[in-house]
Design a protein around this motif. Structure first.
Motif, short mmCIF file in Angstrom:
data_model
loop_
_atom_site.label_atom_id
_atom_site.label_comp_id
_atom_site.label_asym_id
_atom_site.label_seq_id
_atom_site.Cartn_x
_atom_site.Cartn_y
_atom_site.Cartn_z
N VAL A 94 0.94 -1.07 0.02
CA VAL A 94 -0.06 0.18 -0.08
C VAL A 94 0.91 1.22 0.10
O VAL A 94 0.68 2.14 -0.71
CB VAL A 94 -0.87 -0.02 1.35
N VAL A 95 1.87 1.30 0.93
CA VAL A 95 2.70 2.52 1.07
C VAL A 95 3.56 2.83 -0.34
O VAL A 95 3.53 3.89 -1.03
CB VAL A 95 3.86 2.37 2.09
N ALA A 96 4.05 1.63 -0.98
CA ALA A 96 4.74 1.62 -2.27
C ALA A 96 3.68 2.09 -3.21
O ALA A 96 4.36 3.26 -4.00
CB ALA A 96 5.39 0.34 -2.69
N ALA A 97 2.41 1.79 -3.51
CA ALA A 97 1.64 2.09 -4.41
C ALA A 97 1.07 3.94 -4.20
O ALA A 97 1.21 4.37 -5.23
CB ALA A 97 0.35 1.35 -4.45
N VAL A 98 0.88 4.17 -2.94
CA VAL A 98 0.94 5.60 -2.74
C VAL A 98 2.00 6.32 -2.99
O VAL A 98 1.77 7.46 -3.58
CB VAL A 98 0.48 5.70 -1.05
N VAL A 99 3.23 5.96 -2.89
CA VAL A 99 4.14 6.76 -3.16
C VAL A 99 4.33 6.99 -4.53
O VAL A 99 4.80 7.89 -5.08
CB VAL A 99 5.49 6.16 -2.37
N LEU A 100 4.33 5.87 -5.17
CA LEU A 100 4.40 5.73 -6.85
C LEU A 100 3.35 6.80 -7.39
O LEU A 100 3.67 7.81 -8.18
CB LEU A 100 3.97 4.43 -7.59
N VAL A 101 2.25 6.69 -6.78
CA VAL A 101 1.08 7.97 -7.32
C VAL A 101 1.25 9.03 -7.24
O VAL A 101 1.16 10.14 -7.63
CB VAL A 101 -0.37 7.31 -6.74
N ALA A 102 1.93 9.12 -5.67
CA ALA A 102 2.36 10.77 -5.45
C ALA A 102 3.46 11.04 -6.07
O ALA A 102 3.55 12.33 -6.51
CB ALA A 102 2.64 10.64 -3.88
N SER A 103 4.10 10.56 -6.46
CA SER A 103 5.38 10.70 -7.41
C SER A 103 4.94 11.49 -8.76
O SER A 103 5.68 12.49 -9.31
CB SER A 103 6.45 9.78 -7.57
N TYR A 104 3.75 11.10 -9.13
CA TYR A 104 3.28 11.49 -10.32
C TYR A 104 2.80 13.20 -10.09
O TYR A 104 2.94 13.86 -11.18
CB TYR A 104 2.00 10.84 -10.83
N ALA A 105 2.39 13.61 -9.06
CA ALA A 105 2.24 14.81 -8.88
C ALA A 105 3.47 15.75 -9.19
O ALA A 105 3.19 16.87 -9.58
CB ALA A 105 1.65 15.03 -7.42
N MET A 106 4.56 15.23 -8.63
CA MET A 106 5.78 16.26 -8.86
C MET A 106 6.02 16.05 -10.49
O MET A 106 6.37 17.24 -10.93
CB MET A 106 6.97 15.40 -8.17
N VAL A 107 5.97 15.02 -11.10
CA VAL A 107 6.32 15.17 -12.72
C VAL A 107 5.22 16.05 -13.38
O VAL A 107 5.51 16.90 -14.17
CB VAL A 107 6.04 13.64 -13.18
#
Length: 143
Positions: A94-107
């Motif tokens: 769950v944490v890994a998926a949330v971090v991946l999705v959140a990383s798209y905000a930066m992009v």
């Protein structure tokens, strides 16, 4: 007459090896996707504001961030396995998926071209797409 015996690798050594392979594979995937983006014309220039020159997202930066983020993911998984072994894999996934999705905000909030945003999003996807299933699959599931 005695026959030579070979010690089977310990479970810990096998875990370390498979996780190191996952980290390496995620880093290589990021570099390959970056190179494909470059070949298809991604500029990898990101404006920094305040009159500063644009930052170039070069292959070294991509490799470094992919490696560091992968190692952090491995570290979190190892800590979870130690402190909450019965739920480590689930929490980590769950944490890994949330971090991946959140990383798209930066992009997608970056001040750059659409092609560069798309290429960088694919780099993030490559790291997560390789690392998450490999580490999750190899997570120890305690009782």
């Amino acid at each position: 007459m005695t026959s030579p015996t070979t010690a089977a690798p310990s479970a810990a050594a096998s875990t370390v090896r498979s996780r190191a392979i996952a980290v390496g594979a995620a880093t290589v995937a990021a570099v390959l996707v970056w190179a494909l983006g470059k070949a298809f014309g991604a500029e990898y220039e990101v404006a920094q504001g305040d009159g500063k020159d644009p930052m170039t997202v070069n292959v070294g930066l991509v490799a470094m961030f992919a490696l560091i983020s992968s190692l952090l993911g491995w570290s979190l998984l190892a800590a979870l396995e130690k402190f909450v072994p019965a739920r480590a894999a689930t929490i980590w996934g769950v944490v890994a998926a949330v971090v991946l999705v959140a990383s798209y905000a930066m992009v997608f909030s970056a001040d750059t071209t659409g092609g560069t945003k798309a290429a960088l999003a694919l780099v993030h996807t490559a790291v997560g797409g390789v690392l998450i299933p490999l580490l999750w699959r190899g997570a120890r599931r305690g009782v």
